[in-house]
Structure formats: C-alpha cells, structure tokens
Design a protein around this motif. Sequence first.
Motif, mmCIF file in Angstrom:
data_model
loop_
_atom_site.group_PDB
_atom_site.id
_atom_site.type_symbol
_atom_site.label_atom_id
_atom_site.label_comp_id
_atom_site.label_asym_id
_atom_site.label_seq_id
_atom_site.Cartn_x
_atom_site.Cartn_y
_atom_site.Cartn_z
ATOM 1 N N ALA A 68 -22.137 -121.043 25.337
ATOM 2 C CA ALA A 68 -23.153 -120.715 25.268
ATOM 3 C C ALA A 68 -23.580 -121.194 23.891
ATOM 4 C CB ALA A 68 -23.016 -119.450 25.502
ATOM 5 N N SER A 71 -25.121 -125.206 23.818
ATOM 6 C CA SER A 71 -26.423 -124.452 23.881
ATOM 7 C C SER A 71 -27.296 -123.815 22.751
ATOM 8 C CB SER A 71 -26.566 -123.715 25.292
ATOM 9 O OG SER A 71 -26.014 -124.170 26.531
ATOM 10 N N ASP A 74 -28.225 -126.950 21.003
ATOM 11 C CA ASP A 74 -29.251 -127.645 21.153
ATOM 12 C C ASP A 74 -28.017 -129.022 22.181
ATOM 13 O OD1 ASP A 74 -31.024 -126.262 21.712
ATOM 14 O OD2 ASP A 74 -32.073 -127.063 19.417
ATOM 15 N N LEU A 76 -25.129 -128.572 24.545
ATOM 16 C CA LEU A 76 -25.453 -128.710 26.020
ATOM 17 C C LEU A 76 -26.310 -127.763 26.960
ATOM 18 C CD1 LEU A 76 -21.941 -127.554 26.516
ATOM 19 C CD2 LEU A 76 -23.005 -129.599 27.379
ATOM 20 N N PRO A 77 -27.087 -128.378 27.517
ATOM 21 C CA PRO A 77 -27.783 -127.289 28.288
ATOM 22 C C PRO A 77 -27.758 -126.455 29.570
ATOM 23 C CG PRO A 77 -27.545 -129.193 29.163
ATOM 24 C CD PRO A 77 -26.689 -129.587 28.408
ATOM 25 N N VAL A 78 -28.478 -126.030 28.525
ATOM 26 C CA VAL A 78 -27.695 -124.345 30.508
ATOM 27 C C VAL A 78 -27.679 -125.171 31.497
ATOM 28 C CG1 VAL A 78 -28.727 -122.602 31.454
ATOM 29 C CG2 VAL A 78 -29.073 -122.624 28.486
ATOM 30 N N ASP A 79 -26.473 -124.718 32.378
ATOM 31 C CA ASP A 79 -26.208 -125.497 33.483
ATOM 32 C C ASP A 79 -24.985 -124.527 34.186
ATOM 33 O OD1 ASP A 79 -24.850 -126.971 35.926
ATOM 34 O OD2 ASP A 79 -24.581 -128.543 33.819
ATOM 35 N N ASP A 83 -21.993 -123.236 34.443
ATOM 36 C CA ASP A 83 -21.362 -121.868 34.592
ATOM 37 C C ASP A 83 -20.422 -121.563 35.934
ATOM 38 O OD1 ASP A 83 -22.753 -121.748 32.340
ATOM 39 O OD2 ASP A 83 -24.234 -120.983 33.157
ATOM 40 N N THR A 111 -20.970 -132.894 31.516
ATOM 41 C CA THR A 111 -20.105 -132.385 30.540
ATOM 42 C C THR A 111 -19.376 -133.173 29.162
ATOM 43 O OG1 THR A 111 -20.410 -130.524 31.770
ATOM 44 C CG2 THR A 111 -19.463 -129.835 29.804
#
Length: 129
Positions: A68, A71, A74, A76-79, A83, A111
């Motif tokens: 989190a 993210s 910026d 890691l994108p929300v994925d 999760d 990732t």
Amino acid sequence: MDDHGRGEYDEFVLHAGVAIERLAKAVLISKNPIYIAEMKGSAEMLFHLGGHRTASKIRTIGAAEAIARLSMLDILPVDRQLDLLIELRNGVAHTTSDEQAKSLLPTLAGTVETLHAELGGPLKAFWGR
C-alpha cells in the motif's frame, strides 16, 4: 519457482509472498528507513529507524501495508492479483488456493521486476538459475 513447477501451489504462494514482502520493504528502506515503521502503538520503531534510539522489540509493517505504501509512492500500481497473492500467503483468502495460486506466477514475476528496478542491479541476480 520450484514449488510452482512441482504443483505445490500453497508453498509457491507462501514463498512468493515472502519474497515480495522483503523486496517491498527493501524498496521502502531505500527511499527512507522510516517508511517501514509500524504506526500502531508505540513510537519506539519510529525513533529506532530514525537513528535516535535502540528498539527493544523490532516491529515493522507487513506485506499488505508495504505494498500500500509503495502504491502511495507511485512505485507499484494497485493490483488485485497482488493483493490476492498476499491474502493467500497470509491465509486470509479462505478458498481453494491451488488454482488461484497457480495463476499468480505472472503477478510474482511482474512485481519482482518492478521492485527490483527500483533497487537497481541486474534482475538476473534475484532469480539466479
């Protein structure tokens, strides 16, 4: 990776989650060690990571929080698949994890590549053989 190849998907997701957690924390530490401080309870870890005190008990954030925070930065994108991988690793997703975990190999690879790029150095060094 060996676990995935042998069809031991529960073991795969466990090791994949641990690898991602450690890489995520390494990236956060590379930005600022305070970024892995657990914010609940005592401020002891905050001062420890800030270099002002020795912590008697080491407590850092978990994998979900590390992701989190990455993210928020910026990195890691929300994925949702990422999760899910962490939820399966933690035993939070109470479903048949074999089929779900089997499909998470691309999530692990992507990732790792993103996090490793933040740390620099050759990606081959992470994967080894």
